[in-house]
Design a protein around this motif. Sequence first.
Motif, PDB file in Angstrom:
ATOM      1  N   ILE A  79       0.856  -1.187   0.000  1.00  0.00           N
ATOM      2  CA  ILE A  79       0.000   0.000   0.000  1.00  0.00           C
ATOM      3  C   ILE A  79       0.888   1.232   0.000  1.00  0.00           C
ATOM      4  N   LEU A  80       0.632   2.143  -0.919  1.00  0.00           N
ATOM      5  CA  LEU A  80       1.436   3.354  -1.067  1.00  0.00           C
ATOM      6  C   LEU A  80       0.751   4.514  -0.361  1.00  0.00           C
ATOM      7  N   LEU A  81       1.521   5.219   0.475  1.00  0.00           N
ATOM      8  CA  LEU A  81       0.997   6.336   1.253  1.00  0.00           C
ATOM      9  C   LEU A  81       1.827   7.582   0.996  1.00  0.00           C
ATOM     10  N   GLN A 137      10.276   9.392  12.239  1.00  0.00           N
ATOM     11  CA  GLN A 137      10.959  10.174  11.221  1.00  0.00           C
ATOM     12  C   GLN A 137      10.317   9.958   9.853  1.00  0.00           C
ATOM     13  N   ILE A 138      10.036   8.708   9.507  1.00  0.00           N
ATOM     14  CA  ILE A 138       9.410   8.414   8.220  1.00  0.00           C
ATOM     15  C   ILE A 138       8.025   9.042   8.146  1.00  0.00           C
ATOM     16  N   THR A 139       7.260   8.922   9.224  1.00  0.00           N
ATOM     17  CA  THR A 139       5.922   9.521   9.256  1.00  0.00           C
ATOM     18  C   THR A 139       5.988  11.021   9.035  1.00  0.00           C
ATOM     19  N   SER A 140       6.972  11.680   9.635  1.00  0.00           N
ATOM     20  CA  SER A 140       7.089  13.137   9.468  1.00  0.00           C
ATOM     21  C   SER A 140       7.442  13.484   8.031  1.00  0.00           C
ATOM     22  N   TRP A 141       8.308  12.700   7.403  1.00  0.00           N
ATOM     23  CA  TRP A 141       8.653  12.950   6.002  1.00  0.00           C
ATOM     24  C   TRP A 141       7.439  12.759   5.105  1.00  0.00           C
ATOM     25  N   VAL A 142       6.713  11.680   5.344  1.00  0.00           N
ATOM     26  CA  VAL A 142       5.537  11.400   4.515  1.00  0.00           C
ATOM     27  C   VAL A 142       4.488  12.486   4.715  1.00  0.00           C
ATOM     28  N   ALA A 147       8.266  12.450   1.251  1.00  0.00           N
ATOM     29  CA  ALA A 147       8.499  11.038   0.978  1.00  0.00           C
ATOM     30  C   ALA A 147       7.168  10.336   0.783  1.00  0.00           C
ATOM     31  N   THR A 148       7.241   9.226   0.081  1.00  0.00           N
ATOM     32  CA  THR A 148       6.142   8.265   0.094  1.00  0.00           C
ATOM     33  C   THR A 148       6.672   7.014   0.767  1.00  0.00           C
TER      34      THR A 148
END
Length: 293
Positions: A79-81, A137-142, A147-148
């Motif tokens: 799943i792409l977010l 960190q990933i959540t903040s980028w997304v 980022a995806t």
Amino acid sequence: MSTSGPARPPKKDRREEARETARLMRAEQVKRDTRRRLFLRGGIGIGLLAVVAIVSLVIVNNVNAPAAPGPANMASDGILLGSDGTTVSAATTTALEADADPVATDQTALADTANIVMYVDYLCPICGNFEKTNGEQITSWVTAGNATVEIHPISILDRLSSGSKYATRAANAAACVANYEPDTFLAFNTAMFADQPAENTTGLTNDELASVAESAGVTSTEVASCITDQTYSDWVEASTQRALAGPIPNSDIDTVEGTPTVLVNGVKYAGSNSDATAFEAFVTEQMTATGGE
């Protein structure tokens, strides 16, 4: 008798050619530096339409996996977010029929973002460590639109769940969330690792998995039924076989050999799963490497 090669251009033309080459090199470096700064500061904002329009007709080899209908919004087996800069949303795709092959995500539509792809097993302690270290960190980028993240839940550790097939049941729960409430998936993924059971235990019950989904913001009553019925357990087996057999699209690897397998712009992360600084440096490196191309 003397011979000569092609005549050299006049000195004036050579100077102009050198200046033009230098100008192009400076422009290229500016693009790379700007890309890096934007990524680190936040705010690229890819837009929801860009996230949605990314499935291409690149067929993923089905390696004779058992025929099983898949969940909606996981046409690539993941799943792409992404985000418009404020709200995280999933790219929507129709559910694949039982005899249909998955299709790979077309990352060319996401040229201004870090494209993170993760293959995870929800019983895998190293996956849990990676999430604990890098999840926020990933959540903040997304969320910022920089980022995806494309998450592929797979099941390779059923043997370590005391007969309960927790890895499969957990991946099935993820598929249920993706099918019915895809926009909550990133929060669900975080919650699953926050409440991760230890290996060699039976793990969470189906009711407890439904509670984790509810805690992540899932409101659909159909998700709980889907978890109890293990609606997508056959699909979990099929998608896991595809990951283990390959090929892995949009990547520099042939197969998934373990979890977590994390790719950034197609390049496998081989650094420490417990070092957030190392992972951030790797992501920045991949963004810089592809800048301006």
